[in-house]
Design a protein around this motif. Structure first.
Motif, PDB file in Angstrom:
ATOM      1  N   MET A   1      52.417  42.934  42.549  1.00 15.35           N
ATOM      2  CA  MET A   1      51.674  41.828  43.187  1.00 15.35           C
ATOM      3  C   MET A   1      50.849  42.382  44.336  1.00 15.35           C
ATOM      4  O   MET A   1      51.216  43.337  44.977  1.00 15.35           O
ATOM      5  N   SER A   2      49.717  41.715  44.629  1.00 21.50           N
ATOM      6  CA  SER A   2      48.792  42.232  45.633  1.00 21.50           C
ATOM      7  C   SER A   2      48.726  41.323  46.840  1.00 21.50           C
ATOM      8  O   SER A   2      49.061  40.155  46.782  1.00 21.50           O
ATOM      9  N   GLU A   3      48.290  41.902  47.963  1.00 15.28           N
ATOM     10  CA  GLU A   3      47.855  41.078  49.085  1.00 15.28           C
ATOM     11  C   GLU A   3      46.573  40.373  48.670  1.00 15.28           C
ATOM     12  O   GLU A   3      45.701  40.963  48.034  1.00 15.28           O
ATOM     13  N   THR A   4      46.428  39.100  49.027  1.00  5.63           N
ATOM     14  CA  THR A   4      45.333  38.314  48.475  1.00  5.63           C
ATOM     15  C   THR A   4      44.404  37.802  49.564  1.00  5.63           C
ATOM     16  O   THR A   4      44.726  36.830  50.249  1.00  5.63           O
ATOM     17  N   PRO A   5      43.228  38.428  49.752  1.00  9.66           N
ATOM     18  CA  PRO A   5      42.246  37.872  50.678  1.00  9.66           C
ATOM     19  C   PRO A   5      41.769  36.508  50.195  1.00  9.66           C
ATOM     20  O   PRO A   5      42.003  36.117  49.044  1.00  9.66           O
ATOM     21  N   THR A   6      41.075  35.801  51.058  1.00 10.70           N
ATOM     22  CA  THR A   6      40.687  34.432  50.735  1.00 10.70           C
ATOM     23  C   THR A   6      39.709  34.348  49.572  1.00 10.70           C
ATOM     24  O   THR A   6      39.625  33.308  48.934  1.00 10.70           O
ATOM     25  N   ASN A   7      38.957  35.409  49.282  1.00 16.58           N
ATOM     26  CA  ASN A   7      37.957  35.314  48.219  1.00 16.58           C
ATOM     27  C   ASN A   7      38.433  35.961  46.924  1.00 16.58           C
ATOM     28  O   ASN A   7      37.639  36.209  46.028  1.00 16.58           O
ATOM     29  N   THR A   8      39.724  36.272  46.825  1.00 17.79           N
ATOM     30  CA  THR A   8      40.254  36.868  45.609  1.00 17.79           C
ATOM     31  C   THR A   8      41.453  36.062  45.128  1.00 17.79           C
ATOM     32  O   THR A   8      41.827  35.053  45.722  1.00 17.79           O
ATOM     33  N   LEU A   9      42.060  36.534  44.030  1.00 17.21           N
ATOM     34  CA  LEU A   9      43.182  35.839  43.427  1.00 17.21           C
ATOM     35  C   LEU A   9      44.415  36.734  43.394  1.00 17.21           C
ATOM     36  O   LEU A   9      44.292  37.960  43.325  1.00 17.21           O
ATOM     37  N   GLN A  10      45.577  36.124  43.425  1.00 17.63           N
ATOM     38  CA  GLN A  10      46.817  36.864  43.247  1.00 17.63           C
ATOM     39  C   GLN A  10      46.862  37.391  41.814  1.00 17.63           C
ATOM     40  O   GLN A  10      46.614  36.642  40.868  1.00 17.63           O
ATOM     41  N   TYR A  11      47.190  38.676  41.638  1.00 19.54           N
ATOM     42  CA  TYR A  11      47.147  39.258  40.300  1.00 19.54           C
ATOM     43  C   TYR A  11      48.330  40.182  40.071  1.00 19.54           C
ATOM     44  O   TYR A  11      49.036  40.597  40.991  1.00 19.54           O
ATOM     45  N   ALA A  68      33.365  27.597  38.663  1.00 15.91           N
ATOM     46  CA  ALA A  68      32.541  28.748  39.036  1.00 15.91           C
ATOM     47  C   ALA A  68      33.127  29.483  40.245  1.00 15.91           C
ATOM     48  O   ALA A  68      33.087  30.720  40.308  1.00 15.91           O
ATOM     49  N   GLU A  69      33.683  28.742  41.205  1.00 17.27           N
ATOM     50  CA  GLU A  69      34.291  29.409  42.360  1.00 17.27           C
ATOM     51  C   GLU A  69      35.514  30.211  41.938  1.00 17.27           C
ATOM     52  O   GLU A  69      35.747  31.317  42.443  1.00 17.27           O
ATOM     53  N   LEU A  70      36.296  29.684  41.008  1.00 15.79           N
ATOM     54  CA  LEU A  70      37.420  30.456  40.479  1.00 15.79           C
ATOM     55  C   LEU A  70      36.928  31.722  39.792  1.00 15.79           C
ATOM     56  O   LEU A  70      37.515  32.802  39.940  1.00 15.79           O
ATOM     57  N   GLY A  71      35.823  31.599  39.039  1.00 14.56           N
ATOM     58  CA  GLY A  71      35.244  32.775  38.401  1.00 14.56           C
ATOM     59  C   GLY A  71      34.785  33.805  39.411  1.00 14.56           C
ATOM     60  O   GLY A  71      34.989  35.015  39.232  1.00 14.56           O
ATOM     61  N   ASP A  72      34.176  33.342  40.494  1.00 12.70           N
ATOM     62  CA  ASP A  72      33.720  34.268  41.538  1.00 12.70           C
ATOM     63  C   ASP A  72      34.906  34.987  42.189  1.00 12.70           C
ATOM     64  O   ASP A  72      34.829  36.187  42.493  1.00 12.70           O
ATOM     65  N   ARG A  73      35.999  34.252  42.421  1.00 19.01           N
ATOM     66  CA  ARG A  73      37.178  34.886  43.023  1.00 19.01           C
ATOM     67  C   ARG A  73      37.783  35.923  42.065  1.00 19.01           C
ATOM     68  O   ARG A  73      38.259  36.976  42.511  1.00 19.01           O
ATOM     69  N   LEU A  74      37.756  35.618  40.774  1.00 22.26           N
ATOM     70  CA  LEU A  74      38.266  36.586  39.810  1.00 22.26           C
ATOM     71  C   LEU A  74      37.402  37.842  39.800  1.00 22.26           C
ATOM     72  O   LEU A  74      37.922  38.966  39.798  1.00 22.26           O
ATOM     73  N   LEU A  75      36.085  37.680  39.807  1.00 23.41           N
ATOM     74  CA  LEU A  75      35.208  38.856  39.831  1.00 23.41           C
ATOM     75  C   LEU A  75      35.432  39.678  41.096  1.00 23.41           C
ATOM     76  O   LEU A  75      35.431  40.919  41.048  1.00 23.41           O
ATOM     77  N   ALA A  76      35.636  39.018  42.228  1.00 22.61           N
ATOM     78  CA  ALA A  76      35.899  39.747  43.473  1.00 22.61           C
ATOM     79  C   ALA A  76      37.215  40.525  43.367  1.00 22.61           C
ATOM     80  O   ALA A  76      37.329  41.655  43.859  1.00 22.61           O
ATOM     81  N   THR A  77      38.206  39.935  42.704  1.00 19.06           N
ATOM     82  CA  THR A  77      39.484  40.626  42.495  1.00 19.06           C
ATOM     83  C   THR A  77      39.287  41.863  41.623  1.00 19.06           C
ATOM     84  O   THR A  77      39.803  42.944  41.931  1.00 19.06           O
ATOM     85  N   LEU A  78      38.532  41.706  40.544  1.00 15.98           N
ATOM     86  CA  LEU A  78      38.291  42.835  39.641  1.00 15.98           C
ATOM     87  C   LEU A  78      37.434  43.907  40.312  1.00 15.98           C
ATOM     88  O   LEU A  78      37.621  45.105  40.067  1.00 15.98           O
ATOM     89  N   ASP A  79      36.515  43.491  41.179  1.00 12.71           N
ATOM     90  CA  ASP A  79      35.731  44.472  41.939  1.00 12.71           C
ATOM     91  C   ASP A  79      36.651  45.351  42.782  1.00 12.71           C
ATOM     92  O   ASP A  79      36.463  46.572  42.873  1.00 12.71           O
ATOM     93  N   GLU A  80      37.633  44.720  43.434  1.00 11.81           N
ATOM     94  CA  GLU A  80      38.570  45.491  44.254  1.00 11.81           C
ATOM     95  C   GLU A  80      39.382  46.479  43.418  1.00 11.81           C
ATOM     96  O   GLU A  80      39.781  47.545  43.892  1.00 11.81           O
ATOM     97  N   LEU A  81      39.610  46.121  42.146  1.00 12.32           N
ATOM     98  CA  LEU A  81      40.353  46.995  41.248  1.00 12.32           C
ATOM     99  C   LEU A  81      39.461  48.053  40.590  1.00 12.32           C
ATOM    100  O   LEU A  81      39.954  48.897  39.838  1.00 12.32           O
ATOM    101  N   GLY A  82      38.157  47.986  40.859  1.00 10.76           N
ATOM    102  CA  GLY A  82      37.233  48.927  40.249  1.00 10.76           C
ATOM    103  C   GLY A  82      36.931  48.618  38.790  1.00 10.76           C
ATOM    104  O   GLY A  82      36.471  49.485  38.037  1.00 10.76           O
TER     105      GLY A  82
END
Length: 421
Positions: A1-11, A68-82
């Motif tokens: 589990m990850s630390e979750t900033p406000t613009n990302t999702l728990q993954y 769309a906001e959920l989609g944006d948060r998911l993309l931000a999460t995946l960006d952090e994962l590279g």
């Protein structure tokens, strides 16, 4: 589990980090554990990334206003994962996120699987009333009804531990995040855009799904150019839980091309969005023709009819607009009251609803009072707050007016907040 900033999702991530990425999205009221029985097989070939919706599964309670906001948060999460390109499988609301990403970020999505998904989930009224029920009663009504919505009777009877697990998932969800998700689904509608989806899509549905069943699945298949339908026997809404082997086999076959893709598509650089040209320091862009006012003013009627439907419900608005004799008056109401006044930024909707109710009580306008009680509940006022408003009007508008209003308001509150049997 990850630390979750406000613009990302728990993954959660399973599988080799250098494997092609497959993202799994959950249904409303569930957690990433709804995919547990797929993980042993899927993680052999893919790096499987699962995520929780806001307020679900212990994730931070940061409501998202739209799909769309959920989609944006998911993309931000995946960006952090590279992660740049990925396959995506989602169930119901998770599937809606997949549709949104395939439309808004097609360069990121390599392939798509849509489980128990629809381009339009029910009606806006249904989801907004669900939000009213949760705001009034908490999540217990949704938790109690989850098993019959998610599973076939035979499965629910044979698997009491899984039924208990499902009920607990809903009970432990943050109510505010659940309501926000309902509001997001109320306005989600990509029916007209399906033809723009250019990735291969597997549309998977339980044969006995009464929530988003085979009819909705066929709508997706008809609209998406490269789509095929898979109907899973003996499964309802949560087919990955009820028929895990069949769902895993279908997903493995559909996403196999990602594993064998030798073109480097999954590692291709993300195409940045097109932006305005950067001007040298000190220069300004020439003003476009048409004067200084760049954005056209929204049409008050279009703004008003959208808000009027959102707060009063389609059925009541349609009934009012069907009266040819009163069409001019209805146009005036929509354009001026809803498009000009209700849409102003000076007061929030809760405050406008409270003021409107007090004015209607004072004037004795009981028919309009019923409609605006519904609007008040959809604006976020609770039955307890409506009682306080009536007490206030009793002092300043008179006891008889408040007593008459109480009957109307009480009837509407009962209708709108009583969970369906």
């Amino acid at each position: 589990m990850s630390e979750t900033p406000t613009n990302t999702l728990q993954y959660r991530s399973d599988g080799r980090e250098d494997a092609p990425v497959l993202v799994l999205g959950p249904s409303l009221g569930t957690t990433w554990h709804m995919w547990d029985r797929q993980i042993p097989e899927l993680s052999r070939s893919w790096r499987v990334v699962r995520f929780d919706l806001p307020g679900h599964g212990g994730a931070p309670a940061l409501p998202a206003a739209s799909v769309a906001e959920l989609g944006d948060r998911l993309l931000a999460t995946l960006d952090e994962l590279g992660v740049q390109r990925f396959g995506y499988a989602g169930c119901a609301l998770g599937g809606a996120i997949g549709l949104d990403l395939a439309l808004r970020a097609p360069q990121r999505v390599a392939s798509l699987a849509l489980v128990a998904t629809s381009p339009r989930f029910g009606t806006a009224d249904e989801f907004r009333q669900r939000g009213v029920i949760v705001r009034t009663n908490g999540l217990e009504p949704m938790a109690r009804s989850a098993p019959e919505q998610w599973f076939t009777p035979a499965f629910a009877g044979a698997q009491p531990a899984i039924v208990d697990w499902a009920v607990q998932m809903v009970r432990t969800t943050d109510p505010g995040c659940y309501i926000a998700a309902c509001e997001a689904l109320a306005v989600f509608d990509v029916r007209e855009a399906l033809g723009r989806i250019g990735v291969p899509a597997l549309v998977l549905v339980g044969a006995d799904d009464r929530v988003t069943g085979p009819a909705e699945a066929r709508t997706l298949v008809a609209g998406i150019a490269d789509a095929r339908l898979a109907v899973v026997p003996g499964a309802s809404h949560l087919a990955p839980v009820e028929q895990p082997a069949a769902v895993t086999e279908l997903l493995t076959g559909h996403f196999a091309e990602i594993v064998h893709d030798s073109t480097g598509a999954l590692n291709a650089p993300v195409v940045p969005p097109v932006s305005a040209p950067v001007l040298p320091a000190g220069e300004t862009a020439p003003a476009p023709a048409g004067g200084e006012d760049q954005e056209p003013r929204p049409d008050p009627y279009e703004t008003g009819i959208k808000l009027r439907r959102e707060l009063l419900g389609d059925a009541r608005v349609d009934a009012a607009l069907a009266d040819d004799f009163g069409s001019d008056l209805q146009n005036l109401v929509t354009r001026f009251a809803w498009g000009e006044v209700w849409s102003r930024d000076g007061l929030d909707r809760r405050t406008r609803s409270a003021v409107t109710l007090a004015a209607l009580v004072a004037g004795g306008h009981h028919e309009a009072l019923a409609d605006h009680t519904r609007a008040a509940l959809r604006s976020g006022l609770t039955p307890d707050e409506l009682r306080e408003i009536l007490l206030q009007t009793a002092v300043y508008c008179g006891l008889p007016a408040a007593e008459s209003a109480l009957k109307v308001v009480g009837r509407v509150v009962t209708e709108e907040t009583t969970p369906q049997a």
